[in-house]
Design an enzyme around this catalytic site. Structure first.
Site, PDB file in Angstrom:
ATOM      1  CE1 TYR A  28      -4.338  -1.576   0.684  1.00 61.06           C
ATOM      2  CE2 TYR A  28      -2.846  -3.296   1.429  1.00 61.06           C
ATOM      3  CZ  TYR A  28      -4.103  -2.892   1.021  1.00 61.06           C
ATOM      4  OH  TYR A  28      -5.127  -3.816   0.950  1.00 61.06           O
ATOM      5  CD  GLU A  29      -1.306   5.784  -2.628  1.00 59.69           C
ATOM      6  OE1 GLU A  29      -0.817   5.702  -3.766  1.00 59.69           O
ATOM      7  OE2 GLU A  29      -2.320   6.446  -2.369  1.00 59.69           O
ATOM      8  CB  SER A  30      -0.145   4.063   3.772  1.00 65.80           C
ATOM      9  OG  SER A  30      -0.472   2.687   3.722  1.00 65.80           O
ATOM     10  N   GLY A  31       2.960   2.901   2.771  1.00 64.03           N
ATOM     11  CA  GLY A  31       4.250   2.387   3.229  1.00 64.03           C
ATOM     12  C   GLY A  31       4.184   1.006   3.851  1.00 64.03           C
TER      13      GLY A  31
END
Lengths: 263, 272, 272, 263
Positions: free
Chosen positions: D59-62
């Protein structure tokens, strides 16, 4: 008899101890200091143990705010990570912390230093490809010298070390003279002080040439001149660095004692 | 996905003559055992890459494994010079060693560029020093917005990166903590990677300051307890400072060095 | 060194009309309370910077605090559109809102450049999209080694960055964990910074995955428990998903929005 | 009566469920998948719950390797960090993980998609400065579309969504046609599949134009044509996507049930 001299008038401290104490005194409390291993690390930790308990030590291994209770033997000593406020990656310590100019003081040593404070830790003699002596190289020094708000150099003073022109510019002091740092786009202030076993040198306000401004107790202008590979200029108001106090010596020896145990 | 293999299998499969090899670990977690296995398997013509070539590279160089060194600081930390490194540079013994010399900031950013899939990195570095005159891959680049001149260095893409870590799980996920240096970047920048670990565990319990290398970016994991000695693994061992001090004497003389390597590395069994 | 102050003092001192202000927090740890205080203190002509302008920026925009938005994704996460943001762009209500639009990768790298003291960052991004035709500060740059063309974006240097974290100690050292987003970069890139925290503690016990912001890079810390609501603080609260869903209705109509802000923000006491 | 039809012959699953199941089937076990929130996240987690337990969700949230046991409501949902192998910073997830092309599959939605698979999530109608509809914008999509080894687009098929040419290219599919991705230096493979509520489209090997290759059970070529804003080409060997199995439907409904509870 002045303090620090024994009954025979000899100082009860060594030249290295005097050099370390003089360096420690330059670190103000609450500042951040980028520390290399060896004498700079000893001086920085002496400052923490005496007048600067809140000195922020930053090691290139990524340890920010390290608070070792003994002297680390390498910049990667486990005690640095154990006592740090934060341990970051090596790219981060250089990119986010050193490069933007957040660090107040950079502490450097050198194998050669010239009259304009340029440092050599790469090669001595011969050519780069076929040197007489191959030294370890740059490490973090070029960017420490470029980016810290000010640089303090700690180095023993000998004619072989203090040379007219360094064989190799590993780290820039004042380059070729006034205006050079600005021209090169170096944002830090450059070497404010050079602390040796004989005294303290500071850049002349106009020429930026390193000039003897203080002598350690017992050291003489003659010895300083004889230990310098260029015609050393002496400041008109030449001062004397106060001898190490009992408190400083006790703290320093307590620190260095931890080293002997370790090896 | 990372395979769990023996150290000798891993080196045999991943490290070839002529490879660009990076052994990383910033004084902490230095993969000494893996370096010794490279020496035992008699690799040749390696380009050795490392920010701080210290005793392990002194040994690889002295044993003739390398003909090129890419580095930023070559010394015995807290002790002094590397005598085998100096002998190679000053006297070409046991063979000629070509140098590509950078600063720490430059090397760290070269790994970052490699890990990021970029051909180069930009930094404020090297300016005014003599390094660019001897290291051709340090160039200037101007900011497309301000016109300011900065320094560019090319990405590092080792054929194989070798690091040591505290733990891995059976799937090959790797966990390291303490001073984690540039290891994540060095592994992500490499085409292949080997991680030696203190132990393989069922589950990686989270640890403050941990760095995780997922199994799918690691080629192989080998369990080598004490594989960092005389360096150390935080939580498992302490640095053998006496060894580093003693190395100064051992490495000073070519024959003493050779004899020491014979006894302690070449004739040693893999799991030291 | 960070001062421990009240939220209202902090905003009064650190956030001025016309400032470039970044409130960061990637769905987690969004500094809602600080945003509300900015609204209460009636700041005007702000350039608001944020990768993911969501409900808090919808509120700031709808209350007329901003005339410019620098962003990469403006929506109500998991719900849909931001009606105040759309109303401002489509109908200039309550005023004209100028947009500077990027991608997440571009914004993240702009913060990295700001934190690194570099004037620009290089990435593989935007290529072939229509974004560079409308956002002038996206340029191409060629690799000095390979000649390959890449994309350059300028560093972000906010006048002030505001983030929310779990804890700070009395010296002002800040600790956050969980999804830490781009907060470290946003704080290091800014000239001034404010951190609101769930609690101030005597000692920061290490937590896996923690990010530490040392006191000497933070301007002020304000203790604001629940200061991230309706976002959340891992270990302290959970995301109020119902609020995000409800916001869609509240924000659709200008009057309903105004009334809601009157009651829940303007007339609310600072510690919400 | 084929499986999945009730006694009256109506399917006992919705078009969205069919679309989600069809998308989940495309995710092979052990691969890495860059997931946006909404339908892609549902499909990716359905794949994990059925045939691909070792699918690596990024996920792009890391959050790397997140293993949520319920559907996250946002890309920053706490359960993603709690269950991830590793949580990294947002700059790191884009620079170290997405940009180098380490991710196998990128999952994207869109408000508009054109015959060459270019995506628009920025503005519709009017001009960029004065749009009819202002959409959220790019987010991570342009670089996901550029760098993932392949892209799967999941979007409902309507004439307003499937347009001849997108109003704004937010994310590049095949640009203007063959050779364009190479010319632009985009290293990922581009959109391999477009999965809709009616069927599956794939790029024609020669023209790269999106072509209907499979219909979902109950969908017709006529409806697909009527729902497409360009003259839709139908593959000679048009196939049918198998209906959702009981196992797939049970797993999917168990997942979506967690959503209702949450809000």
């Amino acid at each position: 008899m002045s303090e620090g001299l024994d009954t025979a008038g000899r100082p009860d401290w060594t030249a290295d101890e005097m050099m370390t104490v003089a360096a420690a005194r330059q670190l103000r409390d609450g500042r951040s200091c980028f520390v290399g291993i060896g004498l700079p690390s000893t001086a920085a930790n002496l400052a923490r143990a005496t007048h600067a308990p809140n000195l922020m030590l930053i090691y290139e291994s990524g340890c920010l705010g390290a608070k070792p209770d003994r002297l680390p033997l390498s910049i990667g000593d486990g005690i640095l990570a154990d006592t740090a406020d934060s341990v970051v990656s090596v790219p981060e310590v250089f990119n986010y912390w050193l490069q933007p100019g957040r660090i107040d003081v950079g502490f450097l040593g050198a194998a050669q230093l010239d009259r304009l404070g340029n440092l050599n830790t790469t090669v001595i003699g011969g050519s780069y490809d076929d040197p007489k002596v191959r030294l370890p190289g740059a490490g973090g020094a070029p960017e420490i010298a470029a980016s810290c708000r000010e640089v303090i150099v700690v180095v023993r003073q000998t004619p072989r070390t203090f040379v007219e022109r360094v064989d190799f510019v590993t780290s820039v002091g004042y380059g070729r003279g006034p205006g050079d740092r600005e021209r090169l786009g170096l944002r830090g202030g450059g070497p404010r002080l050079v602390i040796t076993d004989l005294g303290v040198l500071e850049p002349d306000p106009d020429s930026l040439e390193l000039t003897l401004t203080r002598l350690h107790p017992g050291a003489t202008v003659e010895r300083a001149r004889a230990s310098t590979g260029w015609p050393l200029v002496i400041a008109d108001d030449l001062g004397t660095e106060p001898a190490p106090t009992e408190a400083e010596l006790t703290a320093l020896r307590a620190l260095t004692a931890t080293l002997d145990g370790a090896a | 996905m990372a395979k769990l293999v023996s150290l000798s299998e891993a080196i045999a499969e991943l490290v070839h003559d002529g490879d660009v090899v990076a052994l990383e670990g910033f004084t902490h977690l230095i993969p000494f055992a893996a370096g010794h296995e490279i020496i035992r398997q008699r690799r040749r013509d390696l380009t050795l890459v490392r920010m701080t070539p210290d005793v392990i590279y002194d040994q690889l160089i002295g044993m003739g494994c390398a003909n090129r060194l890419v580095f930023s600081w070559g010394g015995n930390p807290g002790v002094g010079s590397l005598h085998r490194f100096r002998d190679a540079v000053q006297n070409s013994w046991p063979g000629r060693l070509e140098l590509e010399e950078h600063s720490h900031a430059g090397m760290a950013n070269r790994y970052v560029a490699g890990a990021s899939g970029l051909p180069f990195a930009v930094l404020r570095g090297y300016t005014g020093t003599d390094l660019p005159r001897h290291t051709p891959n340090i160039r200037t680049i101007s900011c497309p917005f301000t016109g300011e001149l900065l320094t560019a260095v090319p990405a590092l893409r080792p054929d194989v990166t070798v690091v040591h870590a505290q733990r891995a799980d059976r799937a090959g996920n790797v966990q390291l903590w303490g001073i984690t240096g540039v290891q994540k970047e060095a592994v992500l920048a490499a085409r292949r990677s080997l991680v030696t670990v203190e132990e393989v565990v069922e589950r990686l319990e989270p640890v403050p300051g941990q760095v995780i290398l997922p199994a799918w970016v690691v080629s192989a994991v080998a369990e080598v307890p004490g594989g960092a000695h005389p360096s150390y693994a935080q939580g498992y061992s302490v640095r053998d400072n006496g060894f580093y001090l003693g190395w100064d004497e051992i490495s000073r003389d070519r024959d003493t060095f050779r004899q020491w390597m014979e006894t302690h590395v070449l004739e040693a069994v893999e799991s030291e």
